[in-house]
Write a protein that holds these residues in place. Structure first.
Motif, PDB file in Angstrom:
ATOM      1  N   ARG A   6       1.364   0.080   3.480  1.00  0.00           N
ATOM      2  CA  ARG A   6       0.971   1.270   2.481  1.00  0.00           C
ATOM      3  C   ARG A   6       1.580   2.256   3.044  1.00  0.00           C
ATOM      4  O   ARG A   6       2.237   3.470   1.780  1.00  0.00           O
ATOM      5  CB  ARG A   6      -0.718   1.537   2.765  1.00  0.00           C
ATOM      6  CG  ARG A   6      -1.378   0.309   2.329  1.00  0.00           C
ATOM      7  CD  ARG A   6      -2.823   0.007   2.577  1.00  0.00           C
ATOM      8  NE  ARG A   6      -2.804   0.622   3.858  1.00  0.00           N
ATOM      9  CZ  ARG A   6      -3.939   0.793   4.836  1.00  0.00           C
ATOM     10  NH1 ARG A   6      -4.521   1.407   4.025  1.00  0.00           N
ATOM     11  NH2 ARG A   6      -3.446   1.369   6.011  1.00  0.00           N
ATOM     12  N   ASN A   7       2.158   3.136   4.342  1.00  0.00           N
ATOM     13  CA  ASN A   7       2.443   3.957   4.423  1.00  0.00           C
ATOM     14  C   ASN A   7       4.137   3.871   4.075  1.00  0.00           C
ATOM     15  O   ASN A   7       4.627   4.637   3.866  1.00  0.00           O
ATOM     16  CB  ASN A   7       1.970   4.232   6.032  1.00  0.00           C
ATOM     17  CG  ASN A   7       1.017   4.609   5.904  1.00  0.00           C
ATOM     18  OD1 ASN A   7      -0.056   5.109   5.018  1.00  0.00           O
ATOM     19  ND2 ASN A   7       0.588   4.700   8.156  1.00  0.00           N
ATOM     20  N   VAL A   8       5.047   2.705   4.967  1.00  0.00           N
ATOM     21  CA  VAL A   8       6.241   2.968   3.989  1.00  0.00           C
ATOM     22  C   VAL A   8       6.106   3.175   2.430  1.00  0.00           C
ATOM     23  O   VAL A   8       7.234   3.761   2.564  1.00  0.00           O
ATOM     24  CB  VAL A   8       6.310   1.629   4.216  1.00  0.00           C
ATOM     25  CG1 VAL A   8       8.173   1.509   4.076  1.00  0.00           C
ATOM     26  CG2 VAL A   8       6.607   1.302   5.370  1.00  0.00           C
ATOM     27  N   GLU A   9       5.055   2.415   1.790  1.00  0.00           N
ATOM     28  CA  GLU A   9       5.775   2.500   0.376  1.00  0.00           C
ATOM     29  C   GLU A   9       5.522   3.996  -0.498  1.00  0.00           C
ATOM     30  O   GLU A   9       5.932   5.070  -0.768  1.00  0.00           O
ATOM     31  CB  GLU A   9       4.456   1.891  -0.510  1.00  0.00           C
ATOM     32  CG  GLU A   9       5.355   1.681  -1.730  1.00  0.00           C
ATOM     33  CD  GLU A   9       3.803   0.728  -2.218  1.00  0.00           C
ATOM     34  OE1 GLU A   9       4.294  -0.172  -2.989  1.00  0.00           O
ATOM     35  OE2 GLU A   9       2.168   0.926  -2.815  1.00  0.00           O
TER      36      GLU A   9
ATOM     37  N   LEU B 277      -0.387   6.589 -10.427  1.00  0.00           N
ATOM     38  CA  LEU B 277      -0.477   5.492 -11.535  1.00  0.00           C
ATOM     39  C   LEU B 277      -0.915   4.865 -10.269  1.00  0.00           C
ATOM     40  O   LEU B 277      -2.055   4.104 -10.519  1.00  0.00           O
ATOM     41  CB  LEU B 277       0.525   5.447 -12.099  1.00  0.00           C
ATOM     42  CG  LEU B 277       0.788   4.381 -13.142  1.00  0.00           C
ATOM     43  CD1 LEU B 277      -0.106   5.094 -14.505  1.00  0.00           C
ATOM     44  CD2 LEU B 277       2.084   3.985 -13.638  1.00  0.00           C
ATOM     45  N   GLY B 278       0.077   4.056  -9.505  1.00  0.00           N
ATOM     46  CA  GLY B 278      -0.484   3.158  -8.381  1.00  0.00           C
ATOM     47  C   GLY B 278      -1.991   3.258  -8.115  1.00  0.00           C
ATOM     48  O   GLY B 278      -3.096   1.958  -8.035  1.00  0.00           O
TER      49      GLY B 278
ATOM     50  N   SER C 181       2.451 -12.087  -6.598  1.00  0.00           N
ATOM     51  CA  SER C 181       1.935 -11.312  -7.161  1.00  0.00           C
ATOM     52  C   SER C 181       1.259  -9.531  -6.593  1.00  0.00           C
ATOM     53  O   SER C 181       1.612  -8.892  -6.538  1.00  0.00           O
ATOM     54  CB  SER C 181       0.406 -11.586  -7.560  1.00  0.00           C
ATOM     55  OG  SER C 181      -0.769 -11.524  -8.105  1.00  0.00           O
ATOM     56  N   SER C 182       1.190  -9.432  -8.607  1.00  0.00           N
ATOM     57  CA  SER C 182       0.769  -7.888  -8.969  1.00  0.00           C
ATOM     58  C   SER C 182      -0.521  -7.797  -9.372  1.00  0.00           C
ATOM     59  O   SER C 182      -1.903  -8.876  -9.085  1.00  0.00           O
ATOM     60  CB  SER C 182       0.984  -6.847 -10.199  1.00  0.00           C
ATOM     61  OG  SER C 182       0.526  -8.088 -11.408  1.00  0.00           O
TER      62      SER C 182
ATOM     63  N   LEU D 204      -0.040  -4.267  -2.992  1.00  0.00           N
ATOM     64  CA  LEU D 204       0.412  -3.173  -3.297  1.00  0.00           C
ATOM     65  C   LEU D 204       0.030  -2.632  -4.498  1.00  0.00           C
ATOM     66  O   LEU D 204       0.437  -3.470  -5.577  1.00  0.00           O
ATOM     67  CB  LEU D 204       2.049  -3.362  -3.093  1.00  0.00           C
ATOM     68  CG  LEU D 204       2.152  -3.800  -1.435  1.00  0.00           C
ATOM     69  CD1 LEU D 204       3.456  -4.260  -1.566  1.00  0.00           C
ATOM     70  CD2 LEU D 204       1.938  -3.152  -0.424  1.00  0.00           C
ATOM     71  N   PRO D 205      -0.519  -1.899  -4.570  1.00  0.00           N
ATOM     72  CA  PRO D 205      -0.733  -1.264  -5.984  1.00  0.00           C
ATOM     73  C   PRO D 205       0.712  -0.513  -6.874  1.00  0.00           C
ATOM     74  O   PRO D 205       0.770  -0.873  -7.638  1.00  0.00           O
ATOM     75  CB  PRO D 205      -0.845   0.349  -5.296  1.00  0.00           C
ATOM     76  CG  PRO D 205      -1.088   0.331  -4.042  1.00  0.00           C
ATOM     77  CD  PRO D 205      -0.096  -0.730  -3.446  1.00  0.00           C
ATOM     78  N   SER D 206       1.945  -0.454  -6.062  1.00  0.00           N
ATOM     79  CA  SER D 206       2.942  -0.394  -7.208  1.00  0.00           C
ATOM     80  C   SER D 206       3.774  -1.377  -7.698  1.00  0.00           C
ATOM     81  O   SER D 206       4.412  -1.485  -8.868  1.00  0.00           O
ATOM     82  CB  SER D 206       4.312  -0.001  -6.152  1.00  0.00           C
ATOM     83  OG  SER D 206       4.703  -1.152  -5.318  1.00  0.00           O
TER      84      SER D 206
END
Lengths: 208, 224
Positions: free
Chosen positions: A102-105, A150-151, A43-44, A69-71
């Motif tokens: 989060r850090n990976v992304e 943006l995310g 899910s987003s 995740l915001p992406s």
């Protein structure tokens, strides 16, 4: 008493043998309440907010929302809504499982290595497609259009929408950046990165 | 009294000779003796309008809000070159970065149902955010209920728009939407408000009449 739950695979209980072990069931049992868990894997935040705002929240006594995740994003393909998901937790394909998502992304974006190699599109019917280049448009979205700015800005917007809509009934958790962080190392993980049965119980104890 | 105002070119005062003096927000605030905080921008999307009120500004600092929503197909992205958000208009995705991707977005990905759903989602979000902060809101739109005119006056309205129109079966000049009158408090694109040619934007007289009607609504709200 009714409790509204929504989120991604973490709230859905991915990788658990028994869905009865997920934290939403433990919380509902604690309050002797009806568990209304609308979460979906992949899910987003868009879907979570879209579904919430289409719900009469006054009919629920408590609301537990887990942001993701915001992406991630979503689109409507003319028949069903589809979730677009970067492959951080791709089953057996990801080198990131178990690390701070989060850090990976964020780190990958900062290095200019946009995460276009692997992502999935999942429809609300449950059909999920993982791929490297089968969908040029979404691959190019992450390559050329999406940015962490943006995310993360939209993550703030969605969080504020959820807070205003739910008021004092809300407990906001996250595996992204806003809310009570569930992506903590103290919660044991399954091989693909989701909380174990024990972790679900720990999460229940922390947030109920 | 501080009034928060946001919207697209209709609220910004596009085509007026002196937008900042002639637009309805200024006329209205002068009538009420209020401070005008107009954050509108031409080509703004509903995403931007929602982001502004939910992230960029603290609505609790204001006494009243007037938010005008716009065409739902518009959206925005973060432009890394300019270090700011940039709006995308379905009829004019030409002169922006990644223009090819945006053309494909409208041709292959965007659906009217997506736009209509997100329009209502943002409308609900703005309403509940104002309510949660005890700020009275007038939620307006520039769209018309049902059959909607599409104005083609920009030189960039070209291939991408033709593709979009073809995809949705629009005839040049009009298409339909699923909006209901009850979704909004104020319909700005009403025949009683005069516009420039092609209903492109409110003209000077249109802004005066909109200001008069908004003043009436605000005073009624304050009385009750």
């Amino acid at each position: 008493m009714k409790i509204y739950f929504d989120g991604c695979s973490w709230t859905w209980g991915a990788e658990l043998e028994n869905r009865e072990d997920r934290f939403s069931k433990l919380i509902a049992d604690h309050y002797n309440a009806e568990e209304c868990n609308y979460s979906e894997c992949c899910s987003s935040n868009n879907r979570i907010v879209r579904r919430l705002l289409d719900t009469d929240i006054s009919s629920y006594d408590k609301v537990f929302i887990q942001m993701t995740l915001p992406s991630r994003t979503e689109y409507y393909d003319g028949e069903v809504w589809k979730q677009v998901n970067l492959g951080v937790y791709a089953p057996k394909k990801s080198i990131f499982a178990g690390r701070d998502i989060r850090n990976v992304e964020r780190r990958r974006f900062m290095k200019g290595k946009k995460m276009t190699d692997l992502f999935s599109i999942k429809s609300e019917t449950g059909e999920e497609t993982w791929g490297y280049s089968y969908n040029k448009d979404w691959k190019d979205y992450y390559r050329y259009v999406y940015t962490p700015e943006l995310g993360e800005t939209y993550e703030k917007m969605f969080a504020n929408i959820i807070r205003s809509y739910c008021g004092s009934k809300l407990v906001l958790t996250t595996i992204g950046n806003i809310g009570i962080n569930l992506d903590k190392s103290k919660y044991p993980r399954m091989p693909d990165g989701h909380p174990t049965k024990e972790a679900h119980r720990m999460i229940y104890e922390d947030i109920h | 009294m501080k009034i928060y105002i946001d919207g697209c070119s209709w609220t910004w005062g596009a085509e007026l000779e002196k937008p900042r003096k002639q637009r309805f927000s200024r006329i209205l605030c002068d009538k009420l003796g209020a401070e005008e905080y107009n954050y509108s921008r031409c080509i703004a999307s509903n995403n931007r309008i929602a982001r502004n009120i939910l992230v960029n500004h603290n609505i609790a600092d204001y006494d009243f809000a007037i938010v005008q929503m716009t065409y739902p197909a518009r959206t925005e992205f973060w432009n890394q070159e300019d270090d700011k958000f940039q709006d995308v208009n379905e009829m004019n995705p030409g002169p922006i970065v990644n223009a090819d991707w945006w053309k494909d977005y409208y041709r292959l990905i965007y659906e009217e149902e997506f736009g209509d759903t997100y329009e209502l989602m943002f409308a609900t979000a703005i309403r509940s955010h104002c309510k949660a902060n005890n700020v009275p809101l007038i939620l307006a739109t520039r769209r018309r209920i049902g059959k909607e005119e599409v104005v083609i006056s920009d030189p960039y309205y070209s291939v991408a728009f033709a593709d979009t129109a073809k995809k949705f079966g629009w005839k040049f000049g009009s298409h339909c939407n699923s909006m209901k009158e009850s979704d909004f408090d104020f319909l700005m694109q009403d025949d009683k408000y005069p516009t420039f040619t092609n209903r492109s934007h409110l003209n000077e007289e249109g802004h005066i009449r909109v200001a008069e009607d908004l003043e009436r609504m605000i005073l009624n709200r304050i009385d009750t």
